[in-house]
Design an enzyme around this catalytic site. Structure first.
Site, PDB file in Angstrom:
ATOM      1  N   SER A   1       0.828  -1.221   0.000  1.00 29.17           N
ATOM      2  CA  SER A   1       0.000   0.000   0.000  1.00 29.17           C
ATOM      3  C   SER A   1       0.855   1.260   0.000  1.00 29.17           C
ATOM      4  O   SER A   1       1.713   1.444   0.879  1.00 29.17           O
ATOM      5  CB  SER A   1      -0.884   0.038   1.247  1.00 29.17           C
ATOM      6  OG  SER A   1      -1.893  -0.906   1.163  1.00 29.17           O
TER       7      SER A   1
ATOM      8  N   HIS B   1      -3.043   0.887  -4.586  1.00 35.82           N
ATOM      9  CA  HIS B   1      -2.661  -0.290  -5.379  1.00 35.82           C
ATOM     10  C   HIS B   1      -3.214  -0.067  -6.784  1.00 35.82           C
ATOM     11  O   HIS B   1      -4.420  -0.193  -7.014  1.00 35.82           O
ATOM     12  CB  HIS B   1      -3.263  -1.576  -4.791  1.00 35.82           C
ATOM     13  CG  HIS B   1      -2.702  -1.951  -3.463  1.00 35.82           C
ATOM     14  ND1 HIS B   1      -1.754  -2.937  -3.311  1.00 35.82           N
ATOM     15  CD2 HIS B   1      -2.941  -1.467  -2.231  1.00 35.82           C
ATOM     16  CE1 HIS B   1      -1.445  -3.049  -2.030  1.00 35.82           C
ATOM     17  NE2 HIS B   1      -2.158  -2.162  -1.347  1.00 35.82           N
TER      18      HIS B   1
ATOM     19  N   HIS C   1      -5.506  -8.966  -2.052  1.00 36.68           N
ATOM     20  CA  HIS C   1      -5.677  -9.291  -0.636  1.00 36.68           C
ATOM     21  C   HIS C   1      -6.886 -10.214  -0.479  1.00 36.68           C
ATOM     22  O   HIS C   1      -7.880 -10.070  -1.204  1.00 36.68           O
ATOM     23  CB  HIS C   1      -5.939  -8.030   0.189  1.00 36.68           C
ATOM     24  CG  HIS C   1      -4.911  -6.944   0.022  1.00 36.68           C
ATOM     25  ND1 HIS C   1      -4.954  -6.029  -1.004  1.00 36.68           N
ATOM     26  CD2 HIS C   1      -3.809  -6.640   0.753  1.00 36.68           C
ATOM     27  CE1 HIS C   1      -3.926  -5.193  -0.900  1.00 36.68           C
ATOM     28  NE2 HIS C   1      -3.213  -5.547   0.148  1.00 36.68           N
TER      29      HIS C   1
ATOM     30  N   TYR D   1      -9.113 -10.099   1.788  1.00 35.19           N
ATOM     31  CA  TYR D   1     -10.329  -9.376   2.180  1.00 35.19           C
ATOM     32  C   TYR D   1     -11.064  -8.755   0.995  1.00 35.19           C
ATOM     33  O   TYR D   1     -12.210  -8.343   1.110  1.00 35.19           O
ATOM     34  CB  TYR D   1     -10.016  -8.301   3.243  1.00 35.19           C
ATOM     35  CG  TYR D   1      -9.127  -7.184   2.772  1.00 35.19           C
ATOM     36  CD1 TYR D   1      -9.592  -6.175   1.921  1.00 35.19           C
ATOM     37  CD2 TYR D   1      -7.795  -7.116   3.175  1.00 35.19           C
ATOM     38  CE1 TYR D   1      -8.764  -5.152   1.490  1.00 35.19           C
ATOM     39  CE2 TYR D   1      -6.968  -6.096   2.749  1.00 35.19           C
ATOM     40  CZ  TYR D   1      -7.453  -5.119   1.906  1.00 35.19           C
ATOM     41  OH  TYR D   1      -6.627  -4.119   1.469  1.00 35.19           O
ATOM     42  N   GLU D   2     -10.395  -8.676  -0.153  1.00 32.93           N
ATOM     43  CA  GLU D   2     -11.067  -8.118  -1.333  1.00 32.93           C
ATOM     44  C   GLU D   2     -12.083  -9.109  -1.900  1.00 32.93           C
ATOM     45  O   GLU D   2     -12.824  -8.778  -2.813  1.00 32.93           O
ATOM     46  CB  GLU D   2     -10.035  -7.760  -2.411  1.00 32.93           C
ATOM     47  CG  GLU D   2      -9.159  -6.581  -2.039  1.00 32.93           C
ATOM     48  CD  GLU D   2      -8.049  -6.347  -3.047  1.00 32.93           C
ATOM     49  OE1 GLU D   2      -8.295  -5.654  -4.044  1.00 32.93           O
ATOM     50  OE2 GLU D   2      -6.923  -6.854  -2.842  1.00 32.93           O
TER      51      GLU D   2
ATOM     52  N   ALA E   1       2.780  -2.488   3.782  1.00 33.73           N
ATOM     53  CA  ALA E   1       2.573  -1.494   4.840  1.00 33.73           C
ATOM     54  C   ALA E   1       2.063  -2.297   6.040  1.00 33.73           C
ATOM     55  O   ALA E   1       1.259  -3.212   5.872  1.00 33.73           O
ATOM     56  CB  ALA E   1       1.526  -0.480   4.393  1.00 33.73           C
TER      57      ALA E   1
ATOM     58  N   MET F   1      -2.130  -7.276   6.411  1.00 37.21           N
ATOM     59  CA  MET F   1      -3.195  -8.050   5.758  1.00 37.21           C
ATOM     60  C   MET F   1      -2.740  -8.689   4.446  1.00 37.21           C
ATOM     61  O   MET F   1      -3.546  -8.890   3.541  1.00 37.21           O
ATOM     62  CB  MET F   1      -4.399  -7.133   5.504  1.00 37.21           C
ATOM     63  CG  MET F   1      -4.911  -6.426   6.747  1.00 37.21           C
ATOM     64  SD  MET F   1      -6.271  -5.310   6.333  1.00 37.21           S
ATOM     65  CE  MET F   1      -6.359  -4.317   7.833  1.00 37.21           C
ATOM     66  N   SER F   2      -1.464  -8.966   4.319  1.00 34.73           N
ATOM     67  CA  SER F   2      -0.972  -9.528   3.042  1.00 34.73           C
ATOM     68  C   SER F   2       0.283 -10.366   3.288  1.00 34.73           C
ATOM     69  O   SER F   2       0.492 -10.860   4.392  1.00 34.73           O
ATOM     70  CB  SER F   2      -0.638  -8.379   2.079  1.00 34.73           C
ATOM     71  OG  SER F   2       0.470  -7.631   2.553  1.00 34.73           O
TER      72      SER F   2
ATOM     73  N   ASN G   1       2.053   2.936  10.739  1.00 37.39           N
ATOM     74  CA  ASN G   1       1.291   3.403  11.913  1.00 37.39           C
ATOM     75  C   ASN G   1       1.631   2.469  13.059  1.00 37.39           C
ATOM     76  O   ASN G   1       2.090   1.344  12.822  1.00 37.39           O
ATOM     77  CB  ASN G   1      -0.220   3.321  11.617  1.00 37.39           C
ATOM     78  CG  ASN G   1      -0.655   1.927  11.170  1.00 37.39           C
ATOM     79  OD1 ASN G   1      -0.428   1.539  10.016  1.00 37.39           O
ATOM     80  ND2 ASN G   1      -1.216   1.162  12.065  1.00 37.39           N
TER      81      ASN G   1
ATOM     82  N   HIS H   1      -6.695   4.159   6.618  1.00 36.66           N
ATOM     83  CA  HIS H   1      -5.888   3.769   5.452  1.00 36.66           C
ATOM     84  C   HIS H   1      -5.198   4.979   4.792  1.00 36.66           C
ATOM     85  O   HIS H   1      -4.126   4.826   4.209  1.00 36.66           O
ATOM     86  CB  HIS H   1      -6.768   3.015   4.452  1.00 36.66           C
ATOM     87  CG  HIS H   1      -6.002   2.456   3.293  1.00 36.66           C
ATOM     88  ND1 HIS H   1      -4.999   1.514   3.431  1.00 36.66           N
ATOM     89  CD2 HIS H   1      -6.060   2.726   1.957  1.00 36.66           C
ATOM     90  CE1 HIS H   1      -4.488   1.232   2.247  1.00 36.66           C
ATOM     91  NE2 HIS H   1      -5.105   1.954   1.340  1.00 36.66           N
TER      92      HIS H   1
END
Ligand SMILES: O=P(O)(O)O[C@@H]1C[C@H](O)[C@@H](CO)O1
Length: 274
Positions: free
Chosen positions: A27, A58, A80, A82-83, A110, A208-209, A232, A244
């Site tokens: 990201s 992305h 990802h 979650y997509e 990230a 998340m990846s 973060n 995000h």
């Protein structure tokens, strides 16, 4: 079964150069492709059978070009879980790279910092991972052409390559930290209680990846390096809500340092056999 060879040939037919190294950009980190020479851009939507990127930061395209004297295929945008993509589809590009005879992969992401010594803007070399999503892209029939049914995961990061990168970073005066990355599906960020639990599990950063990509690349025998940009501090560590936009902005803020680390990683593999 997906014909990865056909997809690889289709992509290569559009490119001017033959890539030797693959780079997956997390990201907000896609800017690195701006420095590619003789770049060919191939949008995922123009390759039938590939999933599409839907996340801000992305772009959803392969960029093939020369960077730091190396021939690279970069994913400016990853997939990802979650997509809504099938777990196997997330790692399609890895097997496409394999069919391009690519032997080395640099993964970036990230991530939220769990380790209290990390700061937003830090770059961390991933030394190990925890699959807390409990999803595995190798579930289903195994294609022996790519790898064994039960791949070893005891040393997924190429330590020799990483040692060289760490030396190079020290020489260049760039701080490169080390850490364990824990994979969660998202898309909701974590609760403070979850982060406390992940800290107890030994995680230094959360994201998340990356883990599905590491599993697949490891399955097919690639040499892997992976870097997190700490965008973060993870949930509950600071009195701050996660967002995000901040992730993308922090990733962009460290563009020069991040680019230098990728440069060093590319330099570090030159002159080696694979
Ligand atoms: O693709 P990466 O892992 O860099 O993206 C991170 C994880 C989520 O997709 C998103 C959360 O802000 O950024």
């Amino acid at each position: 079964m997906v014909d990865y060879k056909k997809l690889a040939d289709k992509i290569l037919a559009k490119a001017i150069i033959k890539p030797e190294i693959a780079l997956i950009l997390g990201s907000g980190l896609g800017y690195i492709t701006e420095h590619f020479e003789n770049a060919t851009i191939i949008e995922y939507k123009n390759i039938e059978g590939l999933p599409q990127s839907t996340v801000e930061g992305h772009k959803g395209r392969f960029v093939i070009g020369k960077f730091q004297g190396s021939s690279i295929i970069a994913m400016d945008g990853r997939f990802h879980y979650y997509e809504g993509h099938h777990i196997r589809d997330i790692v399609m590009p890895i097997y496409i790279f394999k069919e391009m005879d690519i032997k080395r992969l640099i993964i970036t992401n990230a991530a939220g910092g769990i380790n209290r010594s990390f700061l937003p803007g830090d770059i961390v070399a991933i030394t190990d991972v925890i699959n807390l999503a409990f999803k595995n892209p190798l579930i289903g029939p195994n294609n022996e052409k790519y790898g064994t049914r039960f791949p070893d995961m005891s040393s997924v990061i190429d330590q020799e390559w990483l040692d060289k990168v760490e030396n190079g970073a020290t020489e260049a005066g760039i701080e490169l930290k080390r850490g364990t990355y824990i994979w969660v599906t998202g898309p909701s960020y974590e609760t403070p209680a979850e982060i406390k639990a992940y800290e107890l599990l030994g995680a230094d950063m959360v994201g998340m990846s990356t883990v599905p990509e590491i599993i697949a690349a490891s399955h097919c025998g690639m040499r892997i390096l992976a870097f997190s940009c700490i965008t973060n501090m993870a949930s509950g560590i600071l009195d701050k809500k996660l967002d995000h936009q901040e992730v993308v902005i922090t990733a962009q803020r460290v563009r020069s340092k991040f680019r230098r680390i990728v440069n060093i990683a590319l330099e570090a593999q030159k002159g080696e056999h694979v």
